[in-house]
Design a protein around this motif. Structure first.
Motif, PDB file in Angstrom:
ATOM      1  N   HIS A   1      14.469   4.147   2.377  1.00 48.20           N
ATOM      2  CA  HIS A   1      13.616   5.172   2.968  1.00 48.20           C
ATOM      3  C   HIS A   1      12.951   4.669   4.247  1.00 48.20           C
ATOM      4  O   HIS A   1      12.912   5.375   5.260  1.00 48.20           O
ATOM      5  N   VAL A   2      12.429   3.451   4.214  1.00 50.23           N
ATOM      6  CA  VAL A   2      11.723   2.907   5.376  1.00 50.23           C
ATOM      7  C   VAL A   2      12.684   2.712   6.546  1.00 50.23           C
ATOM      8  O   VAL A   2      12.373   3.072   7.688  1.00 50.23           O
ATOM      9  N   VAL A   3      13.860   2.136   6.276  1.00 48.52           N
ATOM     10  CA  VAL A   3      14.838   1.923   7.351  1.00 48.52           C
ATOM     11  C   VAL A   3      15.221   3.242   8.000  1.00 48.52           C
ATOM     12  O   VAL A   3      15.200   3.389   9.233  1.00 48.52           O
ATOM     13  N   GLU A   4      15.577   4.210   7.191  1.00 51.10           N
ATOM     14  CA  GLU A   4      16.063   5.470   7.741  1.00 51.10           C
ATOM     15  C   GLU A   4      14.969   6.202   8.514  1.00 51.10           C
ATOM     16  O   GLU A   4      15.234   6.797   9.568  1.00 51.10           O
ATOM     17  N   ALA A   5      13.729   6.138   8.030  1.00 51.24           N
ATOM     18  CA  ALA A   5      12.627   6.787   8.744  1.00 51.24           C
ATOM     19  C   ALA A   5      12.387   6.127  10.089  1.00 51.24           C
ATOM     20  O   ALA A   5      12.206   6.806  11.113  1.00 51.24           O
TER      21      ALA A   5
ATOM     22  N   TYR B   1       0.853  -1.189   0.000  1.00 54.27           N
ATOM     23  CA  TYR B   1       0.000   0.000   0.000  1.00 54.27           C
ATOM     24  C   TYR B   1       0.893   1.245   0.000  1.00 54.27           C
ATOM     25  O   TYR B   1       2.002   1.241   0.521  1.00 54.27           O
ATOM     26  N   GLY B   2       0.380   2.307  -0.616  1.00 58.29           N
ATOM     27  CA  GLY B   2       1.049   3.593  -0.563  1.00 58.29           C
ATOM     28  C   GLY B   2       2.430   3.603  -1.170  1.00 58.29           C
ATOM     29  O   GLY B   2       2.791   2.799  -2.039  1.00 58.29           O
ATOM     30  N   THR B   3       3.239   4.539  -0.693  1.00 55.88           N
ATOM     31  CA  THR B   3       4.634   4.673  -1.095  1.00 55.88           C
ATOM     32  C   THR B   3       5.508   4.537   0.139  1.00 55.88           C
ATOM     33  O   THR B   3       5.018   4.514   1.272  1.00 55.88           O
ATOM     34  N   ALA B   4       6.812   4.462  -0.086  1.00 53.99           N
ATOM     35  CA  ALA B   4       7.725   4.348   1.052  1.00 53.99           C
ATOM     36  C   ALA B   4       7.575   5.535   1.992  1.00 53.99           C
ATOM     37  O   ALA B   4       7.747   5.408   3.203  1.00 53.99           O
ATOM     38  N   GLY B   5       7.221   6.699   1.446  1.00 55.07           N
ATOM     39  CA  GLY B   5       7.047   7.884   2.263  1.00 55.07           C
ATOM     40  C   GLY B   5       5.899   7.807   3.240  1.00 55.07           C
ATOM     41  O   GLY B   5       5.795   8.637   4.158  1.00 55.07           O
ATOM     42  N   ASP B   6       5.017   6.808   3.072  1.00 56.58           N
ATOM     43  CA  ASP B   6       3.884   6.651   3.985  1.00 56.58           C
ATOM     44  C   ASP B   6       4.260   5.997   5.304  1.00 56.58           C
ATOM     45  O   ASP B   6       3.399   5.806   6.169  1.00 56.58           O
ATOM     46  N   ILE B   7       5.528   5.646   5.484  1.00 60.62           N
ATOM     47  CA  ILE B   7       5.915   5.010   6.734  1.00 60.62           C
ATOM     48  C   ILE B   7       5.666   5.955   7.916  1.00 60.62           C
ATOM     49  O   ILE B   7       5.209   5.524   8.984  1.00 60.62           O
ATOM     50  N   GLY B   8       5.903   7.248   7.722  1.00 64.40           N
ATOM     51  CA  GLY B   8       5.632   8.212   8.790  1.00 64.40           C
ATOM     52  C   GLY B   8       4.153   8.311   9.099  1.00 64.40           C
ATOM     53  O   GLY B   8       3.758   8.426  10.267  1.00 64.40           O
ATOM     54  N   TRP B   9       3.329   8.246   8.061  1.00 63.23           N
ATOM     55  CA  TRP B   9       1.879   8.278   8.266  1.00 63.23           C
ATOM     56  C   TRP B   9       1.424   7.053   9.047  1.00 63.23           C
ATOM     57  O   TRP B   9       0.565   7.151   9.933  1.00 63.23           O
ATOM     58  N   LEU B  10       1.999   5.899   8.757  1.00 61.25           N
ATOM     59  CA  LEU B  10       1.631   4.671   9.470  1.00 61.25           C
ATOM     60  C   LEU B  10       1.946   4.772  10.958  1.00 61.25           C
ATOM     61  O   LEU B  10       1.122   4.440  11.805  1.00 61.25           O
ATOM     62  N   THR B  11       3.157   5.228  11.280  1.00 63.15           N
ATOM     63  CA  THR B  11       3.549   5.288  12.688  1.00 63.15           C
ATOM     64  C   THR B  11       2.788   6.386  13.437  1.00 63.15           C
ATOM     65  O   THR B  11       2.596   6.279  14.651  1.00 63.15           O
TER      66      THR B  11
END
Length: 252
Positions: free
Chosen positions: A188-192, A127-137
């Motif tokens: 992106h996900v790891v670093e976020a 789902y989404g893009t890698a940038g959505d990791i912040g939205w998930l958390t």
């Protein structure tokens, strides 16, 4: 269980192992039998210092088994599917409580919606893009504390590929391009997550299980993909550089 040689190699290399019980998917089971199996597993692994933690029930529900795309609508779909997902964790908690071990035991590992003790997060893939990791958390507080699965797939052979995934849309479909996109997503996900202070972070997975492609950063033959360097660099220890001589007594 893997062979004893696997654990011995991990001990020698200083590689930590997350050891799951053989409980995956939407299955029902006898907690007493689960405790018996878990205790036997713990006893077998007790002598291996590399075994750092245990998981009981893995992915008890799969609300994101079909890709949801990206954008605002996709985020709404993620929240809707997570809200509709239900799971009675009574048996998993009973097994975890019954295991006799001095190492951490995580009763439930899974996606948002399963109230996981260890989360499986796949922005940019399911789902989404890698940038959505912040939205998930932000949307699910605490879900980024322990993350034992995240990742993206890639191709190694177009003629023998496991199918064109929705995440490849807009790419030229070549193995190299999908591997580069995989590397960008993983990095992106790891670093976020590291910036957010995740306590435990494990990528899924290291090596493809079959030719043609998969979730690994190493192909089925053991060769590094184009995504390998990106994830390796993202896991490097953080270094602090002072631009001026420090003053006073440093605190640890």
């Amino acid at each position: 269980m893997p062979s004893p040689e696997f654990y011995e190699a991990c001990d020698e290399a200083g590689l930590l192992v997350w050891q799951d019980l053989p409980l995956t998917g939407p299955v029902e089971y006898d907690p007493e039998r689960g405790i018996e199996v878990g205790s036997a597993l713990g006893e077998a692994c007790e002598s291996y210092p590399s075994v750092a933690a245990y998981g009981v029930h893995d992915d008890p529900r799969s609300p994101f088994d079909t890709p949801l795309g990206s954008g605002r609508v996709a985020r709404t779909r993620v929240r809707w599917r997570a809200w509709r997902t239900s799971f009675d964790r009574t048996s998993a908690d009973a097994v975890a409580d019954g295991m006799e071990t001095d190492r951490p035991v995580f009763p439930v590992s899974g996606p948002p919606g399963t109230a996981p003790d260890a989360a499986h997060l796949y922005p940019g893939w399911e789902y989404g893009t890698a940038g959505d990791i912040g939205w998930l958390t932000d949307t699910y507080p605490g879900i980024g504390d322990v993350v034992t699965e995240f990742g993206a797939g890639s191709l190694t052979d177009v003629d023998d590929s496991p199918g064109v995934h929705a995440a490849f849309e807009g790419l030229d479909g070549t193995p190299v391009e999908t591997q580069r996109e995989q590397g960008r997503t993983l990095k992106h996900v790891v670093e976020a997550l590291r910036r957010d202070g995740t306590d435990l972070l494990a990528a899924f997975s290291l090596q493809d299980v079959r030719p043609g492609g998969g979730m690994g950063v190493v192909d089925a033959a053991g060769h590094e993909k184009a995504s390998f360097d990106a994830i390796a660099a993202a896991y490097e220890p953080v270094q602090v550089v002072a631009d001026e001589p420090p003053t006073g007594v440093p605190s640890v």
